[in-house]
Design an enzyme around this catalytic site. Structure first.
Site, mmCIF file in Angstrom:
data_model
loop_
_atom_site.group_PDB
_atom_site.id
_atom_site.type_symbol
_atom_site.label_atom_id
_atom_site.label_comp_id
_atom_site.label_asym_id
_atom_site.label_seq_id
_atom_site.Cartn_x
_atom_site.Cartn_y
_atom_site.Cartn_z
ATOM 1 N N LEU A 199 -1.169 -6.878 9.382
ATOM 2 C CA LEU A 199 -0.848 -6.144 9.143
ATOM 3 C C LEU A 199 0.216 -5.345 9.839
ATOM 4 O O LEU A 199 0.212 -6.383 11.601
ATOM 5 C CB LEU A 199 -2.758 -5.368 9.995
ATOM 6 N N HIS A 232 3.103 -0.335 -2.375
ATOM 7 C CA HIS A 232 1.875 -0.549 -2.899
ATOM 8 C C HIS A 232 1.510 -1.063 -4.481
ATOM 9 O O HIS A 232 2.528 -0.117 -4.599
ATOM 10 C CB HIS A 232 0.625 -0.304 -2.048
HETATM 11 C C1 GAR Z 1 4.020 -6.570 -5.074
HETATM 12 O O1 GAR Z 1 3.518 -6.258 -6.431
HETATM 13 C C2 GAR Z 1 3.573 -5.932 -4.243
HETATM 14 O O2 GAR Z 1 3.581 -4.415 -4.625
HETATM 15 C C3 GAR Z 1 2.419 -5.975 -3.105
HETATM 16 O O3 GAR Z 1 2.973 -7.741 -2.947
HETATM 17 C C4 GAR Z 1 3.557 -8.007 -4.816
HETATM 18 C C5 GAR Z 1 4.696 -8.737 -3.913
HETATM 19 O O4 GAR Z 1 5.840 -9.470 -4.795
HETATM 20 N N1 GAR Z 1 1.753 -5.807 -1.801
HETATM 21 C C6 GAR Z 1 0.580 -5.404 -1.729
HETATM 22 O O5 GAR Z 1 -0.187 -5.561 -2.890
HETATM 23 C C7 GAR Z 1 0.900 -4.649 -0.428
HETATM 24 N N2 GAR Z 1 -0.790 -4.177 -0.364
HETATM 25 P P1 GAR Z 1 7.303 -10.198 -4.547
HETATM 26 O O6 GAR Z 1 6.431 -11.075 -3.686
HETATM 27 O O7 GAR Z 1 7.290 -10.172 -5.599
HETATM 28 O O8 GAR Z 1 7.498 -8.668 -3.627
#
Ligand code: GAR
Length: 193
Positions: free
Chosen positions: A86, A103
């Site tokens: 957060l 998200h």
């Molecule tokens: C992504 O899918 C993003 O949408 C998610 O984490 C992943 C990060 O991937 N975020 C959440 O779930 C936030 N609540 P990355 O490190 O390869 O960009």
């Protein structure tokens, strides 16, 4: 516009943003800082490879420390890219309307505390939804509740697992996030001039 990207994991969204800026004929922004709550996050390595300043956020609840870090780097816009902590109230207040998050679902569905990564895709499959997607939104001091800037839709296909659905959503994120972020900073720059 000076951007800070906060990431907890692999940073594939960071990568798509850096590539979009690198290939833009007149980039409206630059990433001046990549920070993570995890020292081992590959996102930090991606930044180091490009000689972008990096920082480890030792105590994510310490708003004064994060605020000082962002001020030190004269950050205009904060970009959350898989940042799973957060953002403290001090930071949300000072950069109000200038913090974006992505998200991996169609908010307001499947958001809130604990809804990240595979948990989101498992919940979508358990609900029997026939589509999912990704949402870029402004950050407030509640998880996943700020104004929605853009969404991308993907189908849920028969036989999908959290992994296969997650991969389809992530591919959509890589197109959605840079596009939405670039148009956000362009509009902001126009308003400021
Ligand atoms: C992504 O899918 C993003 O949408 C998610 O984490 C992943 C990060 O991937 N975020 C959440 O779930 C936030 N609540 P990355 O490190 O390869 O960009």
């Amino acid at each position: 516009m000076r951007l800070a990207v906060l990431a907890s994991g692999s940073g594939s969204n960071l990568e798509s943003i850096l590539q979009a800026l690198a290939t833009h004929p007149t980039p409206p922004a630059q990433v001046v800082l990549v920070a993570s709550n995890r020292a081992q996050a590959f996102a930090l390595e991606r930044a180091r490879q490009r000689h972008i300043a990096t920082a480890v956020i030792a105590k994510p609840t310490d708003g004064a420390a994060l605020e000082a870090l962002l001020l030190e780097h004269r950050v205009d816009v904060v970009v959350l890219a898989g940042y799973l902590k957060l953002v403290p109230a001090e930071v949300v207040r000072r950069w109000s309307g200038a913090i974006l998050n992505i998200h991996p679902a169609l908010l307001p569905k499947f958001g809130g505390a604990g809804m990240y990564g595979h948990h989101v895709h498992e919940a979508v499959l358990a609900a029997g939804d026939t589509e999912s997607g990704a949402t870029v939104h402004l950050v407030t001091d509640e998880y996943d509740r700020g104004a929605i800037l853009a969404q991308a839709h993907v189908p849920v296909l028969p036989g999908d697992t959290a992994q296969s659905l997650g991969a389809r959503v992530l591919a959509a994120e890589h197109e959605l996030y840079p596009r939405t972020l670039l148009s956000f900073v362009e509009q902001r720059a126009k308003r400021a001039s």
